[in-house]
Design a protein around this motif. Sequence first.
Motif, PDB file in Angstrom:
ATOM      1  N   GLN A  98      70.615  66.105 -16.446  1.00 11.17           N
ATOM      2  CA  GLN A  98      70.942  65.450 -15.178  1.00 11.17           C
ATOM      3  C   GLN A  98      72.340  65.882 -14.701  1.00 11.17           C
ATOM      4  O   GLN A  98      72.559  66.115 -13.512  1.00 11.17           O
ATOM      5  N   ARG A 138      77.332  65.965  -7.441  1.00 11.29           N
ATOM      6  CA  ARG A 138      77.371  64.603  -6.906  1.00 11.29           C
ATOM      7  C   ARG A 138      78.455  63.754  -7.580  1.00 11.29           C
ATOM      8  O   ARG A 138      78.668  62.608  -7.199  1.00 11.29           O
ATOM      9  N   ARG A 196      85.219  57.617  -7.953  1.00 12.12           N
ATOM     10  CA  ARG A 196      84.381  56.466  -8.316  1.00 12.12           C
ATOM     11  C   ARG A 196      84.436  56.154  -9.809  1.00 12.12           C
ATOM     12  O   ARG A 196      84.277  55.016 -10.222  1.00 12.12           O
ATOM     13  N   LEU A 198      77.639  55.939 -18.244  1.00 12.18           N
ATOM     14  CA  LEU A 198      76.736  55.204 -17.351  1.00 12.18           C
ATOM     15  C   LEU A 198      75.386  55.916 -17.220  1.00 12.18           C
ATOM     16  O   LEU A 198      74.332  55.278 -17.238  1.00 12.18           O
ATOM     17  N   ARG A 211      73.569  55.558 -20.641  1.00 17.08           N
ATOM     18  CA  ARG A 211      73.183  54.159 -20.859  1.00 17.08           C
ATOM     19  C   ARG A 211      72.023  53.779 -19.960  1.00 17.08           C
ATOM     20  O   ARG A 211      71.052  53.139 -20.379  1.00 17.08           O
ATOM     21  N   SER A 212      72.129  54.169 -18.701  1.00 14.55           N
ATOM     22  CA  SER A 212      71.082  53.836 -17.738  1.00 14.55           C
ATOM     23  C   SER A 212      69.747  54.450 -18.164  1.00 14.55           C
ATOM     24  O   SER A 212      68.691  53.796 -18.098  1.00 14.55           O
ATOM     25  N   ARG A 213      69.783  55.679 -18.625  1.00 14.87           N
ATOM     26  CA  ARG A 213      68.542  56.339 -19.068  1.00 14.87           C
ATOM     27  C   ARG A 213      67.982  55.667 -20.333  1.00 14.87           C
ATOM     28  O   ARG A 213      66.775  55.486 -20.465  1.00 14.87           O
ATOM     29  N   ASP A 215      66.465  52.448 -19.423  1.00 14.59           N
ATOM     30  CA  ASP A 215      65.210  52.710 -18.724  1.00 14.59           C
ATOM     31  C   ASP A 215      64.095  52.994 -19.736  1.00 14.59           C
ATOM     32  O   ASP A 215      62.961  52.541 -19.580  1.00 14.59           O
ATOM     33  N   ARG A 226      63.014  49.770 -21.233  1.00 13.47           N
ATOM     34  CA  ARG A 226      62.161  49.003 -20.315  1.00 13.47           C
ATOM     35  C   ARG A 226      60.755  49.581 -20.290  1.00 13.47           C
ATOM     36  O   ARG A 226      59.764  48.855 -20.354  1.00 13.47           O
ATOM     37  N   VAL A 260      76.313  47.614 -10.922  1.00 18.08           N
ATOM     38  CA  VAL A 260      76.214  49.005 -11.414  1.00 18.08           C
ATOM     39  C   VAL A 260      75.525  49.018 -12.777  1.00 18.08           C
ATOM     40  O   VAL A 260      74.695  49.884 -13.066  1.00 18.08           O
ATOM     41  N   LEU A 261      75.852  48.037 -13.590  1.00 18.78           N
ATOM     42  CA  LEU A 261      75.260  48.002 -14.934  1.00 18.78           C
ATOM     43  C   LEU A 261      73.751  47.820 -14.879  1.00 18.78           C
ATOM     44  O   LEU A 261      73.040  48.207 -15.801  1.00 18.78           O
ATOM     45  N   ALA A 268      71.797  49.110 -12.641  1.00 14.74           N
ATOM     46  CA  ALA A 268      71.157  50.177 -11.867  1.00 14.74           C
ATOM     47  C   ALA A 268      70.214  51.010 -12.715  1.00 14.74           C
ATOM     48  O   ALA A 268      70.485  51.274 -13.888  1.00 14.74           O
ATOM     49  N   ARG A 269      69.113  51.429 -12.130  1.00 14.46           N
ATOM     50  CA  ARG A 269      68.240  52.414 -12.760  1.00 14.46           C
ATOM     51  C   ARG A 269      68.895  53.784 -12.590  1.00 14.46           C
ATOM     52  O   ARG A 269      69.765  53.959 -11.725  1.00 14.46           O
ATOM     53  N   PRO A 270      68.485  54.768 -13.395  1.00 11.40           N
ATOM     54  CA  PRO A 270      69.161  56.072 -13.332  1.00 11.40           C
ATOM     55  C   PRO A 270      69.255  56.648 -11.917  1.00 11.40           C
ATOM     56  O   PRO A 270      70.290  57.181 -11.530  1.00 11.40           O
ATOM     57  N   LEU A 309      71.940  54.823  -9.661  1.00 11.84           N
ATOM     58  CA  LEU A 309      73.312  54.710 -10.148  1.00 11.84           C
ATOM     59  C   LEU A 309      74.337  55.278  -9.175  1.00 11.84           C
ATOM     60  O   LEU A 309      75.331  54.621  -8.851  1.00 11.84           O
ATOM     61  N   GLU A 310      74.075  56.483  -8.697  1.00  6.61           N
ATOM     62  CA  GLU A 310      75.030  57.121  -7.788  1.00  6.61           C
ATOM     63  C   GLU A 310      75.251  56.267  -6.544  1.00  6.61           C
ATOM     64  O   GLU A 310      76.383  56.100  -6.089  1.00  6.61           O
ATOM     65  N   LEU A 321      77.376  53.257  -7.278  1.00 12.89           N
ATOM     66  CA  LEU A 321      78.773  53.624  -7.504  1.00 12.89           C
ATOM     67  C   LEU A 321      79.472  53.943  -6.178  1.00 12.89           C
ATOM     68  O   LEU A 321      80.685  53.805  -6.056  1.00 12.89           O
ATOM     69  N   ALA A 322      78.705  54.368  -5.210  1.00 19.25           N
ATOM     70  CA  ALA A 322      79.304  54.789  -3.944  1.00 19.25           C
ATOM     71  C   ALA A 322      79.464  53.636  -2.951  1.00 19.25           C
ATOM     72  O   ALA A 322      80.187  53.761  -1.980  1.00 19.25           O
TER      73      ALA A 322
END
Lengths: 187, 348
Positions: A56, A63, A68, A77, A80-82, A85, A88, B18-19, B21-23, B26-27, B30-31
């Motif tokens: 990714q 991006r 940020r 992030l 962790r998000s992946r 996911d 889930r 943000v925590l 958020a799904r992948p 996320l962007e 954050l924005a």
Amino acid sequence: MRELADAELIRRIADRRQEALSILYDRFAPLLLALTRRILGNGSDAEEVVQETFIQVWAQANRYDPRRSSVPTWLVLLARSRAIDMLRNRGVRARALATATADPPLDASPEGPGAVWYEERRRRLAKALAELPREQRDVLQHSFYQGFSQREIAQSTGIPLGTVKTRTLLALRKLRESLRDEMRDLL
Amino acid sequence: MTESLGPEELGLEAALDVLEARPNDLEGRLASGDEAIAAIRRQHIEALTLLAWTLPAQPASVALREKLIGKLQGDETVVVPSLASEPVTIVVPPSQIPSLLHGALDPPALTPAVEKSSHSRVPLAAEEKAGATRAAAAPARRAPTPAAPMPRARSYAWALPFAALFALAAVGIGWHDRQLDSQLASTREQLAAARTEAQRLTERLGEAGAQSTAASASEASLEQLRGQLAMVTSTGTAVCALKPSRGAAAPAAGGVLYVAPDHKHWYLRAQKLPPPGPGRAYRLWFMVGDKPMPAGTFELVGDEAVMSSPTMPDGTSAAMVTIEPEGSTADRPSGPVALFGRKIAPLS
């Protein structure tokens, strides 16, 4: 050639330079593997998530916005998000909840002073975390490692939603204060 | 509800958002938000993600990295170091160590792994010496253990603490003995390495001297070899055994850092190292406390490397070798650890 700053590595990755991704991997894969193993409790799943994370990064490096987040935070992030996911999707959150406050994985960190630096930092951060009241630490860990929303934490623990929110907010504030020095390089 | 919240609270809420958020979201999360809220959100996010650093680092597999790079598309060049271990042969010089070296190396009197026949007497002496040392040390360590008050104890209330003391003392002595055994074995290994190195240097010195008469070797290189030999054979030399990290790509690799009694001059010899990979170089670091100090890069000749210098930072207590981007002047390591030595300790 000086050591490339994290953000410069991301810029080079955006320019499709695989060497930069390789360096980024060396720099952060141990951290991301530790995190994803903690979340998923499974080495091969963790490796899969880390692979996907770096792919990714390769695909979306353009991006990344340094205003940020720092690069380490962005990577954490993403990974962790992946990982959450995956939790889930696989419906293993119940198991994850049970291990949310379990002992961390055995220390399999590489020997060496890169590791010495890592270990020193780890100790300072663990101390900051340990200084939080237990109930605040627990809600943070449920949120960070399992990706539970405030409402889900309230439902699964039987604690009123308002209390969960208060604990989380207090914990985040304390953490931010106690880690101000650690964050100086990141902000 | 949110109208009553200030930027601080909104920033916190945004961090939690943000925590969750799904992948793919996320962007976007954050924005979002105005500048004030985004700044506070960022502080909380940075602090929270530091939690990941509280976990013990997990070794990053080189195979995983190569697999990752293999999946990438669209690049013209692939610059990935190959850390696969290659078959190597150690060349042990066949000739005997000159007698002048025996005097310098015998005092520690421990077994060189490559010279059993010529030093069959030495291991016995070493064992006797070590045994005597430990025997002499043992009574001193055991002296407190009789715990004279024990016989005076007239009840379990008195006896139990002393029994616990006995048990602790016994465990402590056993642990200490194991530590001594371990240190002895380690010193043996280092001495064996020092002897082998001294032999190699002596031979090279001889060869260089012969070539010098044919005007093909410089006096400087002879001086360098003499200096290295003096360092390796000095009784005041300290050493740091460098070993591969757990899970390293080259588990057979190793090295020894010799440090002169002035704690300034040093000499490194590393062996069985695989090529660091394109665009990469091996780099030596000295550890001052927990801070790594760069000590220079080195190139391999075959699978070996030699490096020396007259300067070493004060307080250096350990060393390591990492693989870094070629030409890097960074002041902290960023690449994988190839070799690591826990401490610099006297050879004798």
